[in-house]
Design an enzyme around this catalytic site. Structure first.
Site, PDB file in Angstrom:
ATOM      1  N   GLN A  65       0.828  -1.203   0.000  1.00  0.00           N
ATOM      2  CA  GLN A  65       0.000   0.000   0.000  1.00  0.00           C
ATOM      3  C   GLN A  65       0.862   1.251   0.000  1.00  0.00           C
ATOM      4  O   GLN A  65       0.508   2.263  -0.618  1.00  0.00           O
ATOM      5  CB  GLN A  65      -0.924  -0.001   1.222  1.00  0.00           C
ATOM      6  CG  GLN A  65      -2.177   0.826   1.058  1.00  0.00           C
ATOM      7  CD  GLN A  65      -3.070   0.305  -0.064  1.00  0.00           C
ATOM      8  OE1 GLN A  65      -3.033  -0.869  -0.404  1.00  0.00           O
ATOM      9  NE2 GLN A  65      -3.837   1.185  -0.658  1.00  0.00           N
ATOM     10  N   ASP A 100      -7.428  -5.903  -4.600  1.00  0.00           N
ATOM     11  CA  ASP A 100      -7.063  -4.925  -5.615  1.00  0.00           C
ATOM     12  C   ASP A 100      -7.222  -5.486  -7.024  1.00  0.00           C
ATOM     13  O   ASP A 100      -7.451  -4.726  -7.966  1.00  0.00           O
ATOM     14  CB  ASP A 100      -5.610  -4.478  -5.420  1.00  0.00           C
ATOM     15  CG  ASP A 100      -5.490  -3.268  -4.511  1.00  0.00           C
ATOM     16  OD1 ASP A 100      -6.525  -2.709  -4.115  1.00  0.00           O
ATOM     17  OD2 ASP A 100      -4.351  -2.880  -4.190  1.00  0.00           O
ATOM     18  N   HIS A 121       1.861   2.828  -3.374  1.00  0.00           N
ATOM     19  CA  HIS A 121       0.864   3.517  -4.197  1.00  0.00           C
ATOM     20  C   HIS A 121       1.275   4.954  -4.474  1.00  0.00           C
ATOM     21  O   HIS A 121       1.151   5.452  -5.582  1.00  0.00           O
ATOM     22  CB  HIS A 121      -0.500   3.501  -3.503  1.00  0.00           C
ATOM     23  CG  HIS A 121      -1.414   2.445  -4.001  1.00  0.00           C
ATOM     24  ND1 HIS A 121      -1.892   2.424  -5.287  1.00  0.00           N
ATOM     25  CD2 HIS A 121      -1.955   1.369  -3.394  1.00  0.00           C
ATOM     26  CE1 HIS A 121      -2.684   1.380  -5.458  1.00  0.00           C
ATOM     27  NE2 HIS A 121      -2.730   0.720  -4.324  1.00  0.00           N
ATOM     28  N   GLU A 178      -9.561   2.607   4.636  1.00  0.00           N
ATOM     29  CA  GLU A 178      -9.974   2.148   3.307  1.00  0.00           C
ATOM     30  C   GLU A 178      -9.855   0.622   3.231  1.00  0.00           C
ATOM     31  O   GLU A 178     -10.780  -0.075   2.851  1.00  0.00           O
ATOM     32  CB  GLU A 178      -9.088   2.801   2.245  1.00  0.00           C
ATOM     33  CG  GLU A 178      -9.378   2.331   0.833  1.00  0.00           C
ATOM     34  CD  GLU A 178      -8.341   2.825  -0.168  1.00  0.00           C
ATOM     35  OE1 GLU A 178      -8.623   2.773  -1.384  1.00  0.00           O
ATOM     36  OE2 GLU A 178      -7.241   3.260   0.253  1.00  0.00           O
ATOM     37  N   HIS A 179      -8.682   0.113   3.582  1.00  0.00           N
ATOM     38  CA  HIS A 179      -8.429  -1.330   3.628  1.00  0.00           C
ATOM     39  C   HIS A 179      -8.085  -1.728   5.059  1.00  0.00           C
ATOM     40  O   HIS A 179      -7.325  -1.024   5.727  1.00  0.00           O
ATOM     41  CB  HIS A 179      -7.252  -1.729   2.733  1.00  0.00           C
ATOM     42  CG  HIS A 179      -7.368  -1.287   1.308  1.00  0.00           C
ATOM     43  ND1 HIS A 179      -6.776  -0.127   0.847  1.00  0.00           N
ATOM     44  CD2 HIS A 179      -8.019  -1.840   0.252  1.00  0.00           C
ATOM     45  CE1 HIS A 179      -7.037  -0.006  -0.450  1.00  0.00           C
ATOM     46  NE2 HIS A 179      -7.798  -1.005  -0.835  1.00  0.00           N
ATOM     47  N   HIS A 215     -53.504  19.354  -1.632  1.00  0.00           N
ATOM     48  CA  HIS A 215     -53.183  17.946  -1.384  1.00  0.00           C
ATOM     49  C   HIS A 215     -54.413  17.203  -0.868  1.00  0.00           C
ATOM     50  O   HIS A 215     -54.735  16.099  -1.313  1.00  0.00           O
ATOM     51  CB  HIS A 215     -52.049  17.819  -0.355  1.00  0.00           C
ATOM     52  CG  HIS A 215     -50.678  18.062  -0.906  1.00  0.00           C
ATOM     53  ND1 HIS A 215     -50.289  19.276  -1.402  1.00  0.00           N
ATOM     54  CD2 HIS A 215     -49.610  17.222  -1.034  1.00  0.00           C
ATOM     55  CE1 HIS A 215     -49.022  19.199  -1.810  1.00  0.00           C
ATOM     56  NE2 HIS A 215     -48.588  17.951  -1.597  1.00  0.00           N
TER      57      HIS A 215
END
Length: 432
Positions: free
Chosen positions: A255, A356, A258, A322-323, A415
């Protein structure tokens, strides 16, 4: 990685804050790009391609011959790998289709809802230091399954004005033929507003750098929806003595590579395990081609020793990663306590790389704490829900008087009248 030992709860909020990077008046810069593309269309795109990429491009559309050349350039082994991932992703996302269920809320009153595809969607696929052709699978497959009528893909070309062959092969594999050689904030603007060459879309998906992220944020403020708020990639690992330090280190680095602004966290109840993992990180880092990038990410990352795994879970839920990898002996039972995470990986063999690429789940996930209130991309991301109702004469007679009372109480007499006039008609017809 910074090391913390049993930080008190009052310090957790500070530890959960993501690194803040200088943005140099980004709002103003990106707003200018959006405004110019909206006003000048393809002319603005040509200007920005020359300015940012050094390319003199007049026709942004990828030609049929380029798709054919890309298919020849891809090895059979990579094609097989992409096809395996495609099958798994299709299988997982197909299972997300919902059957229409008609509910009779009161005798004579039927209500239901059905999914309708978003007609036009735009996909942004990064193509710089890492051409993310896997993201085409993650976005293109559910878009097709949902029934989106038009799928537009924008991705930046290289210095020769070419798209990575794997991106073109994967796009064609999932049925995307409208591919354009445009990157950055200008690509987001093109899909949001439309140009003569690039069609306007109704929703924009896909990851990108800070400029792409800011452009998505700004077009959303202008009424063009996006998949979710996004930020740099992140991973949190909860480990105990049953973990394999080599595995944990490899996940942290997977990770970290990235981007320099990525962040990874290791939570553990054992200082000895943390030391073993950190030693492995140092050894494995030396062998990485993207070592310099990973080192910058690690400088903004943390290893935290807590008193118990329960405390690790509590911190993870506060961080909302996120993960999330749970590399513990009782990973499945611990996972029952997870309430904030984009995607969770259980056990020593569930590496984040699987999600992924090829396990079947979607890798487009909420970052920067948005896992507290956002889901990752799914089939539902490409549809909207339309509700239906059908009232018979009996149904209106059953709920009509209540509607009249409620409408009158709100002062909305038109209405009320819409019901009253029908009830009187039923009385005059003698219908019940």
């Amino acid at each position: 990685m910074k090391l913390f030992n049993q930080p008190p709860k009052q310090e957790w909020d500070a530890l959960c804050r993501r690194p803040v990077h200088a943005q140099e008046s980004m709002d103003e810069t990106i707003s200018e790009v959006l405004k110019n593309v909206k006003r000048y269309g393809d002319v603005a795109l040509q200007t920005y391609s020359k300015k940012f990429d050094g390319l003199d491009v007049s026709n942004f559309s990828v030609k049929t011959t380029e798709f054919l050349q890309a298919e020849k350039a891809i090895s059979s082994q990579l094609k097989d790998a992409i096809n395996l991932a495609k099958r798994n992703i299709e299988k997982f996302h197909t299972a997300q289709k919902e059957a229409v269920t008609v509910v009779e809320t009161t005798s004579g009153v039927a209500c239901w809802r059905k999914s309708a595809a978003i007609e036009k969607v735009g996909l942004y696929i990064p193509g710089g230091t890492a051409p993310l052709f896997s993201t085409i699978l993650m976005l293109g497959i559910p878009a097709n399954l949902a029934g989106c009528r038009e799928i537009v893909l924008c991705t930046p070309p290289n210095k020769a004005g070419e798209i990575d062959p794997a991106i073109l092969y994967t796009a064609q594999l999932v049925g995307i033929t409208k591919v354009f050689k445009v990157g950055g904030a200008q690509a987001i603007a093109a899909m949001a507003y439309g140009t003569k060459q690039i069609p306007q879309v109704y929703k924009i998906f896909g990851p990108g750098n800070q400029y792409v992220t800011k452009a998505k944020e700004l077009v959303q403020q202008g009424g063009i929806p996006i998949d979710m708020p996004a930020g740099p990639s992140e991973l949190l690992i909860i480990a105990d003595r049953s973990c394999v330090p080599e595995f944990v280190a490899s996940d942290l680095l997977s990770q970290a590579e990235h981007g320099a602004d990525s962040q990874v966290l290791l939570l553990c109840e054992s200082k000895q395990v943390i030391e073993k993992v950190m030693n492995e990180v140092k050894q494995q880092l030396l062998k990485l081609p993207r070592k310099a990038i990973a080192e910058k990410a690690l400088a903004n990352s943390m290893a935290i020793c807590f008193n118990s795994l329960e405390e690790c879970i509590d911190f993870s839920n506060s961080y909302a990663p996120e993960h999330l990898i749970i590399a513990t002996e009782n990973a499945t039972s611990l996972a029952e306590s997870i309430i904030n995470a984009g995607s969770v990986f259980l056990g020593n063999y569930s590496c984040e790389s699987a999600g992924d690429y090829a396990s079947g789940t979607n890798h487009t996930l909420p970052t920067n704490g948005f896992a507290r209130n956002y889901s990752g991309v799914s089939l539902e991301s490409f549809v909207k829900k339309i509700t239906f109702q059908k009232l018979s004469a009996e149904g209106l007679a059953n709920i009509g008087p209540s509607i009249e009372l409620m409408a009158e109480a709100e002062g909305l007499y038109a209405h009320k009248n819409a019901v009253t006039i029908r009830l009187k008609s039923l009385q005059n017809d003698g219908t019940k």
